[in-house]
Design a protein around this motif. Structure first.
Motif, PDB file in Angstrom:
ATOM      1  N   GLY A 134      -8.388  -5.633  -4.586  1.00 23.73           N
ATOM      2  CA  GLY A 134      -7.989  -6.585  -5.624  1.00 23.73           C
ATOM      3  C   GLY A 134      -6.594  -6.305  -6.159  1.00 23.73           C
ATOM      4  N   ILE A 135      -6.257  -5.033  -6.280  1.00 22.91           N
ATOM      5  CA  ILE A 135      -4.923  -4.638  -6.754  1.00 22.91           C
ATOM      6  C   ILE A 135      -3.861  -5.121  -5.771  1.00 22.91           C
ATOM      7  N   ILE A 136      -4.064  -4.851  -4.489  1.00 21.38           N
ATOM      8  CA  ILE A 136      -3.093  -5.258  -3.466  1.00 21.38           C
ATOM      9  C   ILE A 136      -2.978  -6.778  -3.429  1.00 21.38           C
TER      10      ILE A 136
ATOM     11  N   ARG B   2       0.836  -1.214   0.000  1.00 21.40           N
ATOM     12  CA  ARG B   2       0.000   0.000   0.000  1.00 21.40           C
ATOM     13  C   ARG B   2       0.868   1.259   0.000  1.00 21.40           C
ATOM     14  N   GLU B   3       1.917   1.261   0.809  1.00 22.00           N
ATOM     15  CA  GLU B   3       2.806   2.425   0.866  1.00 22.00           C
ATOM     16  C   GLU B   3       3.502   2.639  -0.474  1.00 22.00           C
ATOM     17  N   ARG B   4       4.064   1.589  -1.017  1.00 21.40           N
ATOM     18  CA  ARG B   4       4.830   1.714  -2.260  1.00 21.40           C
ATOM     19  C   ARG B   4       3.956   2.034  -3.467  1.00 21.40           C
ATOM     20  N   MET B   5       2.685   1.666  -3.417  1.00 19.07           N
ATOM     21  CA  MET B   5       1.773   1.917  -4.533  1.00 19.07           C
ATOM     22  C   MET B   5       0.940   3.178  -4.313  1.00 19.07           C
ATOM     23  N   SER B   6       1.249   3.956  -3.291  1.00 15.03           N
ATOM     24  CA  SER B   6       0.418   5.105  -2.940  1.00 15.03           C
ATOM     25  C   SER B   6       0.392   6.195  -4.014  1.00 15.03           C
ATOM     26  N   GLY B   7       1.301   6.197  -4.936  1.00 14.81           N
ATOM     27  CA  GLY B   7       1.301   7.176  -6.017  1.00 14.81           C
ATOM     28  C   GLY B   7       0.403   6.809  -7.180  1.00 14.81           C
TER      29      GLY B   7
END
Length: 178
Positions: free
Chosen positions: A164-166, A149-154
């Motif tokens: 579903g993405i996570i 979640r942190e790394r994909m926050s952008g």
């Protein structure tokens, strides 16, 4: 004596394995080159301000938002878009995981999400820390839910497919870590 004003031809940009000429206009964004010149419409134009991540592509394996990057900056470099992640025979494992985990609703953010996740996995492998990282010394540890979640926050999803993405990212890279 006159100065030689011969200009060397601009280097090409390698896009999905194919050399493409650098645009003559230095103001052309990488996103506009991809979409408007090369007809690679998988990379989406969302906010056009670098805030949503819909235009994320990989440049030499690192994720960038292509709307904030000029095409001329990438002469001599390798760009991979969502179209370049797969071969004609089968989908990239992360693309397949998005299908299996229903990691999209409208699908608009999906190409940027997938390219970003591929870049994120490379960052994890190199040991690049995040705000959540405790210890990446063991590169065989799968990323946690909070780490993803942190790394994909952008990369934003406006229709709510984040779970579903996570799950797709976690399952894809958990298998890779084993």
């Amino acid at each position: 004596m006159t100065a030689d004003r011969t200009v060397a031809p601009a280097a090409a940009i390698r896009i999905n394995g194919v050399d493409c000429p650098v645009p003559a206009d230095p103001r052309v964004s990488l996103l506009d080159l991809l979409r408007e010149t090369l007809n690679l419409h998988g990379t989406k134009k969302g906010c056009n301000q670098g805030a949503c991540g819909a235009c994320t592509v990989l440049v030499d394996g690192e994720r960038i938002v292509s709307c904030l990057s000029l095409a001329v900056q990438h002469a001599g470099r390798s760009v991979t878009t969502i179209e370049g992640l797969t071969d004609e025979a089968r989908l990239h494992p992360l693309q397949q995981a998005f299908i299996e985990h229903d990691g999209f609703q409208c699908g608009y953010c999906t190409p940027g999400q997938i390219c970003s996740a591929v870049g994120m996995a490379a960052e994890l492998k190199r040991g690049v820390p995040s705000h959540v990282t405790r210890d990446l010394a063991d590169e065989h540890v799968a990323p946690s839910h909070d780490e993803i979640r942190e790394r994909m926050s952008g990369n934003l999803c406006r229709c709510g497919a984040h779970n579903g993405i996570i799950a797709a990212i976690r399952d894809t890279y958990a298998e890779a870590a084993e």
